[in-house]
Design a protein around this motif. Structure first.
Motif, PDB file in Angstrom:
ATOM      1  N   LEU A 172      10.029   4.004 -60.912  1.00 29.82           N
ATOM      2  CA  LEU A 172      10.014   3.069 -59.673  1.00 29.82           C
ATOM      3  C   LEU A 172      11.277   2.685 -59.157  1.00 29.82           C
ATOM      4  O   LEU A 172      11.639   2.751 -58.152  1.00 29.82           O
ATOM      5  CB  LEU A 172       8.788   2.276 -59.522  1.00 29.82           C
ATOM      6  CG  LEU A 172       7.440   2.791 -59.490  1.00 29.82           C
ATOM      7  CD1 LEU A 172       6.372   1.673 -59.664  1.00 29.82           C
ATOM      8  CD2 LEU A 172       7.216   3.591 -58.361  1.00 29.82           C
ATOM      9  N   ALA A 173      12.071   1.895 -60.278  1.00 27.10           N
ATOM     10  CA  ALA A 173      13.247   1.430 -59.644  1.00 27.10           C
ATOM     11  C   ALA A 173      14.456   2.681 -59.577  1.00 27.10           C
ATOM     12  O   ALA A 173      15.036   2.543 -58.650  1.00 27.10           O
ATOM     13  CB  ALA A 173      13.957   0.989 -61.155  1.00 27.10           C
ATOM     14  N   VAL A 174      14.212   3.650 -60.291  1.00 28.07           N
ATOM     15  CA  VAL A 174      15.230   4.905 -59.743  1.00 28.07           C
ATOM     16  C   VAL A 174      14.919   5.295 -58.611  1.00 28.07           C
ATOM     17  O   VAL A 174      15.823   5.766 -57.602  1.00 28.07           O
ATOM     18  CB  VAL A 174      14.905   5.884 -60.779  1.00 28.07           C
ATOM     19  CG1 VAL A 174      15.772   7.266 -60.672  1.00 28.07           C
ATOM     20  CG2 VAL A 174      15.512   5.656 -62.195  1.00 28.07           C
ATOM     21  N   VAL A 175      13.603   5.635 -58.185  1.00 23.62           N
ATOM     22  CA  VAL A 175      13.181   6.041 -56.910  1.00 23.62           C
ATOM     23  C   VAL A 175      13.590   5.034 -55.854  1.00 23.62           C
ATOM     24  O   VAL A 175      14.066   5.520 -54.622  1.00 23.62           O
ATOM     25  CB  VAL A 175      11.599   6.343 -56.831  1.00 23.62           C
ATOM     26  CG1 VAL A 175      11.035   6.500 -55.406  1.00 23.62           C
ATOM     27  CG2 VAL A 175      11.248   7.446 -57.648  1.00 23.62           C
ATOM     28  N   ALA A 176      13.501   3.736 -55.773  1.00 20.07           N
ATOM     29  CA  ALA A 176      13.781   2.807 -55.053  1.00 20.07           C
ATOM     30  C   ALA A 176      15.419   2.841 -54.812  1.00 20.07           C
ATOM     31  O   ALA A 176      15.705   2.665 -53.554  1.00 20.07           O
ATOM     32  CB  ALA A 176      13.399   1.355 -55.285  1.00 20.07           C
ATOM     33  N   GLY A 177      16.054   2.968 -56.009  1.00 15.71           N
ATOM     34  CA  GLY A 177      17.477   2.943 -55.827  1.00 15.71           C
ATOM     35  C   GLY A 177      17.882   4.241 -54.912  1.00 15.71           C
ATOM     36  O   GLY A 177      18.875   4.026 -54.236  1.00 15.71           O
ATOM     37  N   ALA A 178      17.315   5.505 -55.190  1.00  8.43           N
ATOM     38  CA  ALA A 178      17.706   6.410 -54.585  1.00  8.43           C
ATOM     39  C   ALA A 178      17.208   6.398 -53.113  1.00  8.43           C
ATOM     40  O   ALA A 178      18.165   6.845 -52.191  1.00  8.43           O
ATOM     41  CB  ALA A 178      16.822   7.809 -55.370  1.00  8.43           C
ATOM     42  N   GLY A 179      16.264   5.694 -52.657  1.00  8.77           N
ATOM     43  CA  GLY A 179      15.611   5.725 -51.664  1.00  8.77           C
ATOM     44  C   GLY A 179      16.580   4.761 -50.759  1.00  8.77           C
ATOM     45  O   GLY A 179      17.398   4.992 -49.283  1.00  8.77           O
ATOM     46  N   VAL A 180      17.205   3.446 -51.227  1.00  6.93           N
ATOM     47  CA  VAL A 180      18.271   2.727 -50.878  1.00  6.93           C
ATOM     48  C   VAL A 180      19.586   3.439 -50.500  1.00  6.93           C
ATOM     49  O   VAL A 180      20.166   3.176 -49.368  1.00  6.93           O
ATOM     50  CB  VAL A 180      18.405   1.424 -51.498  1.00  6.93           C
ATOM     51  CG1 VAL A 180      19.478   0.646 -51.100  1.00  6.93           C
ATOM     52  CG2 VAL A 180      17.269   0.509 -51.746  1.00  6.93           C
TER      53      VAL A 180
END
Length: 74
Positions: A29-37
């Motif tokens: 989830l942290a990786v997905v959120a970082g990629a989204g940001v």
């Protein structure tokens, strides 16, 4: 008869797959959120300043009497 444990042993959490699943899910989830940001920030950020400087230099070089946009003539 009750099992006798030390204070440290009684405070330890259980290890195993449920803890691993939570940790792996949190990292994903942290990786997905970082990629989204990063994707969102790239889409809303202004153009780079290097290309704007090049265009201003070309405009000044072709017509030296005209100051680039945003600058006062000397």
């Amino acid at each position: 008869m009750a099992k006798i444990e030390t204070g440290t042993q009684s405070r330890q959490g259980e290890k195993g797959k449920p803890v691993l699943y939570v940790l792996v899910a949190a990292v994903i989830l942290a990786v997905v959120a970082g990629a989204g940001v990063l994707t969102w920030q790239g889409s809303v950020s202004p153009s780079d300043h290097a290309s704007q400087s090049t265009e201003a230099a070309r405009a000044t070089a072709t017509n030296p009497t005209t100051a680039p946009a945003g600058q006062k003539p000397n």
